[in-house]
Design an enzyme around this catalytic site. Structure first.
Site, PDB file in Angstrom:
ATOM      1  CB  SER A  25      -0.893   0.020   1.252  1.00 46.73           C
ATOM      2  OG  SER A  25      -1.763  -1.068   1.269  1.00 46.73           O
ATOM      3  CB  THR A  28       8.793   0.469  -0.228  1.00 43.84           C
ATOM      4  OG1 THR A  28       8.411  -0.905  -0.121  1.00 43.84           O
ATOM      5  CG2 THR A  28      10.285   0.568  -0.490  1.00 43.84           C
ATOM      6  CD1 TRP A  29       7.661   7.424  -1.451  1.00 37.39           C
ATOM      7  CD2 TRP A  29       5.476   7.266  -1.948  1.00 37.39           C
ATOM      8  NE1 TRP A  29       7.266   8.627  -1.990  1.00 37.39           N
ATOM      9  CE2 TRP A  29       5.926   8.551  -2.304  1.00 37.39           C
ATOM     10  CE3 TRP A  29       4.135   6.931  -2.173  1.00 37.39           C
ATOM     11  CZ2 TRP A  29       5.082   9.506  -2.867  1.00 37.39           C
ATOM     12  CZ3 TRP A  29       3.298   7.874  -2.737  1.00 37.39           C
ATOM     13  CH2 TRP A  29       3.767   9.154  -3.075  1.00 37.39           C
ATOM     14  CG  HIS A  87       2.363  -5.356   6.961  1.00 34.90           C
ATOM     15  ND1 HIS A  87       2.293  -4.139   6.321  1.00 34.90           N
ATOM     16  CD2 HIS A  87       3.408  -6.004   6.395  1.00 34.90           C
ATOM     17  CE1 HIS A  87       3.270  -4.058   5.416  1.00 34.90           C
ATOM     18  NE2 HIS A  87       3.960  -5.171   5.443  1.00 34.90           N
ATOM     19  NE  ARG A 109      -1.145   1.309  -4.794  1.00 35.48           N
ATOM     20  CZ  ARG A 109      -0.168   0.711  -5.436  1.00 35.48           C
ATOM     21  NH1 ARG A 109       0.561  -0.196  -4.813  1.00 35.48           N
ATOM     22  NH2 ARG A 109       0.087   1.007  -6.698  1.00 35.48           N
ATOM     23  CB  SER A 117       0.486  -3.926  -5.716  1.00 34.54           C
ATOM     24  OG  SER A 117       1.788  -3.786  -5.247  1.00 34.54           O
ATOM     25  CE1 TYR A 179       1.947   4.095  -3.294  1.00 31.06           C
ATOM     26  CE2 TYR A 179       0.431   4.542  -5.100  1.00 31.06           C
ATOM     27  CZ  TYR A 179       1.677   4.141  -4.652  1.00 31.06           C
ATOM     28  OH  TYR A 179       2.633   3.794  -5.564  1.00 31.06           O
ATOM     29  NE  ARG A 245       3.175  -4.398  -9.693  1.00 34.16           N
ATOM     30  CZ  ARG A 245       2.130  -4.027 -10.427  1.00 34.16           C
ATOM     31  NH1 ARG A 245       2.057  -4.364 -11.697  1.00 34.16           N
ATOM     32  NH2 ARG A 245       1.152  -3.308  -9.899  1.00 34.16           N
ATOM     33  N   GLY A 247       4.052   1.358  -9.136  1.00 36.08           N
ATOM     34  CA  GLY A 247       3.662   2.479  -8.283  1.00 36.08           C
ATOM     35  C   GLY A 247       2.649   3.406  -8.926  1.00 36.08           C
TER      36      GLY A 247
END
Ligand SMILES: *[C@@H]1O[C@H](CO)[C@@H](O)[C@H](O)[C@H]1NC(C)=O
Ligand SMILES: *[C@@H]1O[C@H](CO)[C@@H](O)[C@H](O)[C@H]1NC(C)=O
Length: 281
Positions: A25, A28-29, A87, A109, A117, A179, A245, A247
């Site tokens: 979701s 990482t960002w 999570h 997201r 994803s 997101y 991948r 995004g």
């Protein structure tokens, strides 16, 4: 079990910052952004550890890393403010965390993009090749389970609503981010996150363009193109490049039929009715 150990043994500090999300979701960002915002005095943007380290090695998961390795890990040496990710749904967080004054950042997201994803991620990383559940389900089977709420970390809607409700009850402690909003206006959200965790950008920093510099450093394209994120694996079997991948917003349209999307919209309308949470699908 790591989840039970985390629930039982974790002792939160008021200065902790927890990043919570359903997998795939934007975790990482957000890890990259959170790390950069918190450490902006320690590291200039062109010296950022992000240039040589995957974001998951800078902000570690409580249940997938610390408590997966040890029943009661010593977290006393983690640099403060300690940054962690999870999570777990809000309903399952350790009471120590709920009772503390630590900050919780939640990112959600569009569920259709999250589903696609996650599926691509599982296809790329055979996480449990030796287990019966290591087989990746057929597309239709996986979608049916998703609609039934059979998902790691619980039904999608309950996950979102747990944090959404908490953010309404306690806006100073829980910041609920989408997101898609972050993609549309990353600078605004970077400033918002900094304020929320009590480290607002100063006028000088803003004038020097630091908000934009951090957004660019953590942008999908920038991180995806770094050597460190292109090759190799971490956590034993997660391919580094599988974390980056596409995004994109709305990529589900390349995988799901309009009928499937309608089905999910109908489910969400029912599940989210009575709450003020609106997802733009
Ligand atoms: C969130 O709040 C709504 C509206 O008050 C309620 O119907 C729902 O059960 C709550 N959900 C969770 C998971 O807390
Ligand atoms: C993949 O990521 C891990 C964790 O950050 C890192 O240790 C490893 O060096 C990376 N692989 C490559 C080839 O860069």
């Amino acid at each position: 079990h790591p989840l039970l150990c985390f629930q039982r043994n974790f002792k939160a500090l008021d200065t902790d910052v927890l990043l919570a999300s359903v997998p795939k979701s934007g975790t990482t960002w957000l890890k990259a952004l959170l790390f950069s915002i918190v450490n902006r005095v320690r590291f200039s943007v062109d010296q950022s550890p992000l240039l040589a380290t995957n974001p998951h090695r800078l902000v570690f998961s409580l249940e997938c890393f610390y408590y997966a390795k040890h029943d009661n890990p010593d977290l006393g040496n983690v640099a403060q403010p300690r940054l962690f990710s999870t999570h777990l749904p809000h309903q399952a967080l350790p009471s120590s965390l709920i009772e503390s004054n630590c900050k919780i950042l939640y990112v959600c997201r569009n569920p259709l993009d999250q589903f696609v994803s996650e599926r691509q991620f599982l296809l790329k990383n055979r996480l449990w090749p030796d287990k019966p559940y290591g087989e990746v389900l057929s597309f239709d089977e996986a979608f049916d389970m998703f609609c039934d709420g059979v998902q790691a970390f619980g039904p999608f809607w309950d996950h979102l609503l747990g944090y959404w409700n908490a953010s309404l009850e306690n806006p100073d402690r829980v910041l609920f981010l989408k997101y898609e909003d972050m993609k549309r206006d990353p600078l605004l959200k970077v400033k918002k996150i900094a304020e929320f965790i009590g480290l607002p950008f100063t006028e000088e920093e803003e004038k020097a363009g630091l908000v934009g510099d951090i957004s660019r450093l953590c942008s999908f394209k920038k991180l995806k193109d770094l050597e460190i994120n292109k090759n190799g694996v971490h956590y034993g079997s997660v391919k580094n490049n599988s974390l980056f991948r596409k995004g994109d917003i709305g990529d589900w349209q390349n995988y799901l039929t309009p009928a499937m999307a309608e089905q999910m919209k109908t489910i969400l309308e029912a599940k989210l009715s009575g709450s003020s949470l609106i997802l733009d699908i």
